[in-house]
Design an enzyme around this catalytic site. Structure first.
Site, PDB file in Angstrom:
ATOM      1  N   GLU A 157      10.122  -5.656  -4.244  1.00 38.41           N
ATOM      2  CA  GLU A 157       9.136  -6.380  -3.438  1.00 38.41           C
ATOM      3  C   GLU A 157       9.591  -7.832  -3.307  1.00 38.41           C
ATOM      4  OE1 GLU A 157       6.485  -8.221  -1.350  1.00 38.41           O
ATOM      5  OE2 GLU A 157       6.458  -6.028  -1.487  1.00 38.41           O
ATOM      6  N   ARG A 182       2.924   1.623 -16.330  1.00 38.96           N
ATOM      7  CA  ARG A 182       2.921   3.059 -16.013  1.00 38.96           C
ATOM      8  C   ARG A 182       4.340   3.592 -15.790  1.00 38.96           C
ATOM      9  NH1 ARG A 182       0.398   4.696 -11.567  1.00 38.96           N
ATOM     10  NH2 ARG A 182      -0.561   6.518 -12.525  1.00 38.96           N
ATOM     11  N   ARG A 197     -24.534  13.251  25.690  1.00 39.12           N
ATOM     12  CA  ARG A 197     -25.379  13.948  26.675  1.00 39.12           C
ATOM     13  C   ARG A 197     -25.067  13.465  28.086  1.00 39.12           C
ATOM     14  NH1 ARG A 197     -31.587  13.795  25.015  1.00 39.12           N
ATOM     15  NH2 ARG A 197     -31.712  15.203  26.798  1.00 39.12           N
ATOM     16  N   ALA A 231       0.802  -1.228   0.000  1.00 39.19           N
ATOM     17  CA  ALA A 231       0.000   0.000   0.000  1.00 39.19           C
ATOM     18  C   ALA A 231       0.834   1.276   0.000  1.00 39.19           C
ATOM     19  CB  ALA A 231      -0.952  -0.012   1.192  1.00 39.19           C
ATOM     20  N   CYS A 279      -5.901  -6.451   4.731  1.00 38.91           N
ATOM     21  CA  CYS A 279      -7.061  -6.449   5.632  1.00 38.91           C
ATOM     22  C   CYS A 279      -8.153  -7.397   5.146  1.00 38.91           C
ATOM     23  CB  CYS A 279      -7.630  -5.040   5.757  1.00 38.91           C
ATOM     24  SG  CYS A 279      -6.450  -3.815   6.353  1.00 38.91           S
ATOM     25  N   VAL A 334      15.507  -6.324  -0.453  1.00 42.16           N
ATOM     26  CA  VAL A 334      16.583  -5.400  -0.102  1.00 42.16           C
ATOM     27  C   VAL A 334      17.194  -5.869   1.218  1.00 42.16           C
ATOM     28  CG1 VAL A 334      17.154  -3.027   0.528  1.00 42.16           C
ATOM     29  CG2 VAL A 334      15.583  -3.474  -1.372  1.00 42.16           C
ATOM     30  N   TRP A 388     -32.463  10.360  19.077  1.00 39.14           N
ATOM     31  CA  TRP A 388     -31.131  10.686  19.575  1.00 39.14           C
ATOM     32  C   TRP A 388     -30.214   9.529  19.195  1.00 39.14           C
ATOM     33  CZ3 TRP A 388     -29.134  15.035  21.737  1.00 39.14           C
ATOM     34  CH2 TRP A 388     -30.045  16.029  22.126  1.00 39.14           C
TER      35      TRP A 388
END
Length: 471
Positions: free
Chosen positions: A44, A81, A455, A20, A54, A91, A447
């Site tokens: 990677e 891209r 409250r 991510a 997740c 690494v 509410w």
């Protein structure tokens, strides 16, 4: 060694980690700078990129039928891209002074150095794997990557027995317990804490315990696994605690994760008290102008307590990547911090929290009041109204909201977002009572439960102020 980027006239960005944070940073930098301006090399060590860790429990449990549904962008899409993405390449060293990294091909073992002008460290987190006999036996699984999820699914397909033990009762533990229940396993959860979900206060965790037992899950709290027993075939057959032995055909470790900062530590980069990299608001590693870090390997500022925390969540990782990519690409962006919002479920039970628990508030030196209320997800007379419990913490005297925890069924979990926004805005519980929230009987009582708690918190804060004045 690769030719330096300076000699080629084009800057080189090196990214360590292809999920991510790393690939979000690479993609955002590419949007801002073309291949002629910025060369991007990403390493990677696994087989996959840009996937939802997740979502793994829901894939294991069958809610998500196919692994590839969890992949947001394939390696081929990144390469198309203009990102030089190198899979199965780990690494092994960062040479900060020489501005280069050493990488090893996982399959061939071949090593080479790659120079960088700018470096992004997105090495993620590693599952906690306790040092105990048998923990590496066949049939014992951590669940952090798609490779881990595939290995577990393969084990479940090969195993004839139907007894599963989950070690740990945090988010991963309860989600994996649900996944195994969905696969018709007999599930035992062994938890070191007094209640499941240590991200909640114990009184709210007790609600989770009761609900999980109601689903047929055997809950063993306040117990620690000391050994994994194996059969003659080398496969797991049971886990052992100080007091008992629990038969198991498969074991899932859900003890939690730690920042994966082995490389950063060896390179002398600054780490915090939780072992994560320390960055500034621009996600630049402190003291290093050309190194950024994001995702599960960093510590972040808790906006409520003012202290650094380690929170491993994909939402943060993607935001970190966007911030880093913008800054690397010549723009400007910051990541101000978090309030600690998280939501999970086990079957029909929804579990949510944001802000501080009681012990967090005490650790931060805050004085506070707590209230707990029970309400319903819809108007009580409307079909399908279900109960929920809301706990709220407010700072004494000021009434500043400090935290909210919610346990209930449908409609409970995402209500925590109301509190997350209020925390980010620094609102008091009195200010919250005036929030103009959406209302209709199918969605909420007149509410909303969060406002009912606010409250009650207002009344508690006022009462404590009155006691202080008369003391």
């Amino acid at each position: 060694m690769s030719m330096s980027a300076t000699n080629r006239g084009t800057e080189r960005l090196v990214v360590i980690g292809g999920d991510a944070a790393g690939m979000s940073a690479a993609s955002q930098a590419r949007r801002l700078k073309g291949p002629g301006e910025l060369e991007i090399v990403a390493f990677e060590r696994g087989h996959f990129t840009s996937y939802s860790a997740c979502g793994i429990p829901y894939w294991v449990g069958g809610d998500v039928p196919e692994r590839d549904q969890l992949i947001a962008r394939t390696p081929e899409e990144h390469r198309a891209r203009g990102i030089d993405l190198r899979l199965r390449t780990e690494v092994t060293e960062i040479d900060v002074a020489g501005q280069r990294v050493r990488a090893r091909d996982v399959d061939s073992g071949a090593e080479s150095w790659t120079s960088y002008d700018k470096l992004v460290i997105a090495t993620g987190a590693r599952p906690i794997r306790p040092a105990m006999p048998g923990v590496d036996a066949r049939g014992v699984h951590g669940v952090q990557t798609l490779d881990d999820g595939q290995a577990l699914i393969d084990t479940l397909a090969r195993t004839s027995g139907r007894r599963a033990v989950v070690v740990g009762a945090g988010y991963i533990g309860v989600e994996m317990a649900e996944a195994l229940i969905n696969r018709d396993y007999e599930v035992t959860v062994v938890n070191r804490g007094k209640e499941p979900m240590s991200t909640l206060d114990p009184d709210m965790g007790r609600l989770v315990h009761t609900a999980m037992e109601g689903l047929g899950i055997t809950m063993v709290d306040d117990a620690e696994v000391t050994e994994v027993l194996t059969g003659e075939d080398g496969r797991v057959r049971a886990v052992v605690t100080e007091d008992a032995e629990y038969p198991a055909d498969v074991v899932v470790l859900g003890i939690g994760v730690r920042p994966e900062t082995t490389l950063a530590r060896a390179a002398g980069l600054p780490l915090g008290s939780h072992g994560g990299l320390l960055t500034d608001l621009a996600m630049r590693v402190r003291g290093h102008e050309n190194i950024w870090a994001g995702g599960d390997c960093v510590e972040v500022l808790d906006l409520v307590s003012g202290q650094e925390r380690h929170i491993a969540l994909g939402t943060h990782a993607n935001k970190h990547g966007q911030v880093i990519g913008t800054n690397v690409g010549g723009g400007y962006a910051t990541f101000p911090g978090v309030v600690g919002t998280a939501v999970s479920k086990v079957c029909a039970l929804e579990i949510a929290r944001t802000g501080l628990r009681e012990k967090d508030a005490r650790r931060a030196g805050l004085r506070f009041e707590t209230v707990t209320i029970e309400s319903t997800s819809r108007a009580g007379y409307y079909p399908g109204a279900s109960p929920m419990t809301v706990k709220m913490l407010a700072e004494r005297r000021t009434g500043r909201l400090l935290g909210v925890q919610i346990v209930g069924t449908e409609g409970a979990g995402k209500r925590v977002d109301i509190a997350a926004v209020a925390l980010t805005a620094g609102m008091t519980v009195e200010q919250m009572t005036s929030l103009d929230l959406g209302y209709a009987p199918p969605f909420s009582p007149v509410w909303d439960p969060v406002l009912v708690a606010a409250r009650k918190a207002v009344a508690r804060v006022r009462a404590s102020a009155d006691r202080a004045e008369t003391a």
